[in-house]
Design an enzyme around this catalytic site. Structure first.
Site, PDB file in Angstrom:
ATOM      1  N   ARG A 162       0.639  -1.159  -0.012  1.00  0.00           N
ATOM      2  CA  ARG A 162      -0.172   0.597   0.046  1.00  0.00           C
ATOM      3  C   ARG A 162       1.252   1.610  -0.034  1.00  0.00           C
ATOM      4  NH1 ARG A 162      -2.036  -0.109   6.314  1.00  0.00           N
ATOM      5  NH2 ARG A 162      -0.101   0.431   7.332  1.00  0.00           N
TER       6      ARG A 162
ATOM      7  N   ASN B  77      -4.297   8.463   4.177  1.00  0.00           N
ATOM      8  CA  ASN B  77      -4.034   7.471   5.791  1.00  0.00           C
ATOM      9  C   ASN B  77      -2.288   7.518   6.124  1.00  0.00           C
ATOM     10  OD1 ASN B  77      -5.071   6.326   7.316  1.00  0.00           O
ATOM     11  ND2 ASN B  77      -3.571   4.466   7.183  1.00  0.00           N
ATOM     12  N   GLU B  78      -2.717   8.065   7.656  1.00  0.00           N
ATOM     13  CA  GLU B  78      -0.763   7.727   7.661  1.00  0.00           C
ATOM     14  C   GLU B  78       0.211   8.466   6.392  1.00  0.00           C
ATOM     15  OE1 GLU B  78      -0.158   4.714   9.642  1.00  0.00           O
ATOM     16  OE2 GLU B  78      -1.488   4.774  11.815  1.00  0.00           O
TER      17      GLU B  78
ATOM     18  N   GLU C 217      -6.430   5.765  15.268  1.00  0.00           N
ATOM     19  CA  GLU C 217      -5.569   4.279  15.934  1.00  0.00           C
ATOM     20  C   GLU C 217      -5.117   3.995  17.001  1.00  0.00           C
ATOM     21  OE1 GLU C 217      -4.160   2.995  12.021  1.00  0.00           O
ATOM     22  OE2 GLU C 217      -5.117   4.208  10.835  1.00  0.00           O
TER      23      GLU C 217
ATOM     24  N   TRP D 204       2.435  -6.389  13.200  1.00  0.00           N
ATOM     25  CA  TRP D 204       3.658  -6.050  12.112  1.00  0.00           C
ATOM     26  C   TRP D 204       5.067  -5.269  13.374  1.00  0.00           C
ATOM     27  CZ3 TRP D 204       5.347  -1.327  15.118  1.00  0.00           C
ATOM     28  CH2 TRP D 204       3.609  -0.462  15.478  1.00  0.00           C
TER      29      TRP D 204
ATOM     30  N   GLU E 192      -3.182  -8.527   7.129  1.00  0.00           N
ATOM     31  CA  GLU E 192      -3.187  -7.175   8.732  1.00  0.00           C
ATOM     32  C   GLU E 192      -4.805  -8.868   9.567  1.00  0.00           C
ATOM     33  OE1 GLU E 192      -2.133  -3.161   8.691  1.00  0.00           O
ATOM     34  OE2 GLU E 192      -3.958  -3.615   8.050  1.00  0.00           O
ATOM     35  N   LYS E 193      -4.839  -9.933   9.158  1.00  0.00           N
ATOM     36  CA  LYS E 193      -5.618 -11.147   9.324  1.00  0.00           C
ATOM     37  C   LYS E 193      -5.205 -10.648  11.179  1.00  0.00           C
ATOM     38  CE  LYS E 193      -3.471 -14.639   7.065  1.00  0.00           C
ATOM     39  NZ  LYS E 193      -3.609 -14.172   6.308  1.00  0.00           N
TER      40      LYS E 193
ATOM     41  N   HIS F  74      -4.132  -8.601  13.108  1.00  0.00           N
ATOM     42  CA  HIS F  74      -4.119  -7.584  13.530  1.00  0.00           C
ATOM     43  C   HIS F  74      -5.578  -7.077  14.874  1.00  0.00           C
ATOM     44  CE1 HIS F  74      -4.132  -3.545  14.984  1.00  0.00           C
ATOM     45  NE2 HIS F  74      -2.914  -2.677  14.260  1.00  0.00           N
TER      46      HIS F  74
HETATM   47  C1  GLA Z   1      -1.488   1.940  10.751  1.00  0.00           C
HETATM   48  C2  GLA Z   1      -2.537   2.145   9.413  1.00  0.00           C
HETATM   49  C3  GLA Z   1      -4.125   0.526   9.473  1.00  0.00           C
HETATM   50  C4  GLA Z   1      -3.168  -0.349  10.491  1.00  0.00           C
HETATM   51  C5  GLA Z   1      -1.993  -0.324  11.198  1.00  0.00           C
HETATM   52  C6  GLA Z   1      -2.061  -1.385  12.002  1.00  0.00           C
HETATM   53  O1  GLA Z   1      -2.018   2.819  11.582  1.00  0.00           O
HETATM   54  O2  GLA Z   1      -3.050   3.135   9.504  1.00  0.00           O
HETATM   55  O3  GLA Z   1      -3.990   1.268   7.948  1.00  0.00           O
HETATM   56  O4  GLA Z   1      -2.542  -0.770   8.977  1.00  0.00           O
HETATM   57  O5  GLA Z   1      -0.972   0.284  11.089  1.00  0.00           O
HETATM   58  O6  GLA Z   1      -1.397  -1.296  12.906  1.00  0.00           O
END
Ligand code: GLA
Length: 678
Positions: free
Chosen positions: A122, A160-161, A318, A326, A366-367, A369
């Site tokens: 991504r 996002n981030e 978040e 991770w 991320e399954k 997470h």
């Molecule tokens: C980041 C991303 C999320 C997700 C989390 C997992 O914060 O913004 O989409 O990937 O990490 O911890």
């Protein structure tokens, strides 16, 4: 780069308008339609009132360059609205679809060694790619047009981030944008050559076309070039944020806009102090790294987020209900940690508590997470803890909108110093800027004294004590303003490798720490880092590591607070304090670590008349944070120990917690919130 004047709108109201926001990233496009009904039913059960939608949905929304599919998102928006849940709607631009990266591989980021990153993960895009911008802004525009008047829309979530995976891009687009940024900063090549010190190693540039990002070179790259590239990279992403924001503002002038920052342990590339004024409200993502300082680090990050937001409330976009996926080993949270972690963010000003993510993915990276609804489903400890927290947050409605009540002490945090102090070719490659700042914060917690973590260039007049750990980059005006603040009665503490260079990473001459030498009344001729196995001791037995500056005292009034008893500096001062008017300037020339800092900090705080507000017995056991609306103070008390404890001598009304008489019982990992009249 774009420059606009931006008037922030503030935070959106969630739910009834006076509740703490509670929710998650919601990715219904990963699930069949029938799951959505269960989702909203469980959201209601848990007290969810806001979710972030469509963050990674670009490929679903725009399956080809010329086709769009909004029907599913229309239905999701309607369903959420019908269930009283607000939507923080993403612009969906975070992960470009395969059709775009296949047709236009020139949107992909390039590494320092010249490799183009492949799609397949991504955030495979360059912030400076005109092609990426054209497509991403078209999508943002389509989203804004379609949902401008949707009643579920409470806020916009830009991308996002930003910079999570693509902050360092060395592509040709980046090279062109870097040159434009440098022209803006320096005006002329002569000024650039002077700032970069290009007389060294024949690095003079005679034409802008010769200026490059610090791509992998035969030897160490020019350090000022490296520093400017970091500054530029942060600004390039910020400029991209502005570009999306302008599109959204055109369509929805009254809908607040945010993007989720990453104020946490590792991401260093974004100078969020300079980003905060670009958004209507600050949002942050935080993930705990388990370990002895794990919760201190959470508190430090939340505190710094509050500092970045200028003490205003902010949005926790978040964090995790339990394990992440991770880290090398991803441990689930222990009972009580979910609520304690979330409430610690609220203590530091979060008016929303959101997680990644609502429902744990069944497939994809991320399954494993955690989420609010785990693989185990509703019948799980995690979901029960989530629903419990939802009920707890309802009782905290009175704190919504309250600001941080400033502490008397502050820790300065400075991205320029973070970036520069860790560049290669330094006295030691072991130095870690953020760890040193965190160690001072842990020492404050151990003493039970509140400290605000604030950006370095702000107003310090509210503080009596300011700690500036490794404040390495000190332009003349910062040195002057800190000296003036000390003369006016402030107590400054700084450490090894501080005050060493100016804004161009040029050493202040005449002996270290150049910018602070006169203020501190000391002089160091050579810096003296330590090998890993060297741990000289101070006169009270405390070991030091990493660094042991050979300090010469040059001002008569300097007091020596600690001395080395062995090692190369045996007999010399390790910690000094110079009284200056009503204030003082102290220097700690060694890495003492969190435990070793505490006695030195206690001595300095004592001298400054700054004391803990907690009962003596609870100092170190409890973290105290205070929010206020001017009429009531809200004391957040977090149990830092692994046992149940009692805190005595408290009064007020308990919004959370068990206060009987003047005794508060805090369970293991427990949190209490007391309201007191000011
Ligand atoms: C980041 C991303 C999320 C997700 C989390 C997992 O914060 O913004 O989409 O990937 O990490 O911890």
């Amino acid at each position: 780069m774009t420059d606009t004047t931006f008037e922030p709108l503030g935070m959106p109201h969630m739910g009834t308008g006076s509740s703490i926001g509670f929710g998650a990233d919601y990715n219904p496009d990963q699930w069949p339609r029938e799951v959505w009904d269960e989702d909203v039913a469980l959201m209601r059960e848990a007290g969810v009132n806001v979710v972030s939608v469509a963050i990674f949905s670009w490929a679903r929304l725009q399956p080809t360059a010329d086709t769009w599919d909004f029907a599913w998102l229309d239905e999701v928006m309607d369903l959420l609205h019908a269930n009283g849940i607000g939507v923080d709607l993403a612009t969906a631009t975070a992960s470009p679809p395969a059709w775009l990266t296949t047709a236009h591989p020139e949107v992909l980021p390039v590494t320092r060694t010249g490799e183009t990153l492949w799609p397949g993960g991504r955030q495979q895009w360059r912030p400076t790619s005109p092609v990426f911008r054209e497509h991403a802004l078209r999508l943002a525009d389509a989203m804004a047009q379609r949902y401008a008047d949707h009643p579920a829309l409470v806020a916009w979530h830009v991308s996002n981030e930003l910079g999570c995976h693509n902050v360092w891009d060395y592509s040709d687009d980046a090279a062109a944008a870097f040159r434009a940024w440098l022209r803006e900063r320096y005006g002329t090549l002569d000024a650039l050559n002077a700032a970069w010190g290009t007389a060294f190693w024949s690095q003079r540039v005679g034409d802008w076309a010769q200026v490059l990002p610090p791509r992998q070179s035969a030897a160490q790259s020019n350090p000022t070039q490296q520093l400017d590239f970091k500054r530029y990279s942060s600004d390039a992403l910020r400029d991209y944020l502005r570009a999306e924001r302008e599109v959204l503002r055109r369509h929805t002038p009254r809908v607040p806009i945010t993007t989720n920052f990453m104020v946490m342990r590792t991401p260093e590339g974004m100078d969020y102090a300079s980003w905060a004024r670009e958004v209507d409200f600050v949002s942050n993502d935080h993930y705990v790294h388990p370990g002895p300082q794990g919760h201190d680090e959470l508190s430090f990050s939340a505190n710094l987020t509050s500092g970045i937001a200028g003490g205003d409330p902010w949005f926790l976009m978040e964090h995790s209900t339990s394990a992440v996926n991770w880290q090398p080993v991803n441990r689930p949270k222990a009972p009580g940690e979910l609520a304690r972690d979330s409430l610690t963010h609220v203590a530091h000003g979060a008016d929303a508590v959101c997680y990644f993510q609502w429902r744990q993915s069944a497939s994809g990276a991320e399954k494993y997470h955690s989420a609010m609804v785990p693989h185990a489903g509703r019948d799980s400890d995690v979901f029960r803890a989530v629903a419990d927290l939802g009920r707890t947050l309802e009782t905290l409605a009175p704190v919504v909108g309250t600001r941080r009540s400033p502490a008397r002490a502050a820790i300065l945090f400075d991205w320029d110093s973070w970036w520069t102090s860790e560049i290669d070719s330094h006295p030691s490659d072991r130095l870690r800027y953020r760890q040193e700042a965190l160690d001072w914060y842990s020492a404050f917690l151990a003493l039970g004294v509140r400290a605000d973590v604030v950006p370095a260039h702000g107003d310090l007049s509210a503080y009596d004590v300011v700690v500036a750990p490794i404040l390495h980059v000190v332009p003349a005006d910062l040195a002057r303003s800190l000296a003036e603040w000390v003369s006016a009665g402030g107590h400054l503490v700084t450490t090894y490798f501080s005050g060493i260079v100016d804004q161009d990473d040029h050493a202040w001459l005449g002996g270290y720490p150049g910018a602070f030498r006169d203020l501190l009344g000391i002089r160091i001729q050579e810096m003296a880092p330590l090998f890993d196995d060297e741990t000289p001791r101070l006169d009270d037995g405390r070991p030091v590591s990493l660094w042991a500056d050979p300090i010469d005292v040059v001002a008569a009034e300097v007091e020596v607070l600690s001395t080395y008893v062995d090692g190369a500096q045996a007999g010399r001062p390790a910690v000094t304090r110079r009284p200056v008017g009503q204030g003082s300037a102290s220097y700690v020339g060694a890495r003492l670590g969190a435990v070793g800092i505490a006695p030195t900090l206690a001595q300095i705080l004592d001298g400054a008349g700054v004391h803990s507000e907690l009962p003596v017995a609870n100092r170190g056991e409890v973290e105290l944070t205070v929010r206020t609306d001017g009429e009531s103070d809200y004391w957040f008390l977090v149990n830092r120990t692994t046992e149940a404890i009692e805190v005595t001598g408290l009064h007020g009304q308990a919004l959370i917690g068990d206060l009987s008489g003047e005794v508060l019982t805090l369970a293991r990992r427990g949190v209490a919130v007391l309201r007191m009249d000011v």
